[in-house]
Design a protein around this motif. Structure first.
Motif: not given
Length: 149
Positions: A39-47
């Protein structure tokens, strides 16, 4: 024509990927941790972008480009310990500890510590030549920072 048709069903080729340095290795490890729970979330990408910008003095666009390269490296990647060993062999202790902090930051970003994420951090920690105590301290540092936000 048949050749083109068959190529459409083959996985995409990654083209020429750069040889990873410590930055790309850490980025690929962060991507690997973020994707461990599928579950590769936008929040993780941004982080990941923010961490790359902070650690390597990139602007937002440069950090996003580095992360995109890291995603490709991860997809075509060697084992986790290969990235960890590369970091160990090319950085000093403080940089390796910062890399471990970054990995914990990605693990703890969503409030859940997935077993797959924990396994990747543990493999990376060992490959980077860091102790279990180093990992516990990194976890505590990151947890404290997150609680203060």
């Amino acid at each position: 024509m048949l050749k083109k048709f068959l190529q459409a069903f083959r996985p995409p080729q990654h083209g020429h990927l750069p040889d990873p340095d410590a930055e790309l290795a850490l980025g690929a490890l962060m991507v690997r941790v973020a994707q461990a729970d599928r579950d590769y979330k936008l929040e993780e990408i941004s982080l990941i972008d923010r961490i790359l910008a902070r650690l390597y003095q990139h602007n937002a666009i440069e950090a996003a480009k580095v992360r995109a390269t890291c995603e490709k490296l991860h997809a075509a990647a060697p084992d986790t310990d290969t990235f960890g060993k590369l970091i160990r062999e090319t950085t000093d202790l403080q940089e390796r500890l910062a890399a471990l902090d970054a990995l914990w930051e990605v693990v703890l970003a969503d409030g859940n510590s997935d077993e797959g994420e924990m396994k990747i951090v543990e493999e990376a920690r060992i490959a980077m030549g860091l102790s279990f105590k180093d990992s516990q301290e990194a976890h505590e540092r990151v947890q404290t920072r997150l609680e203060q936000k």
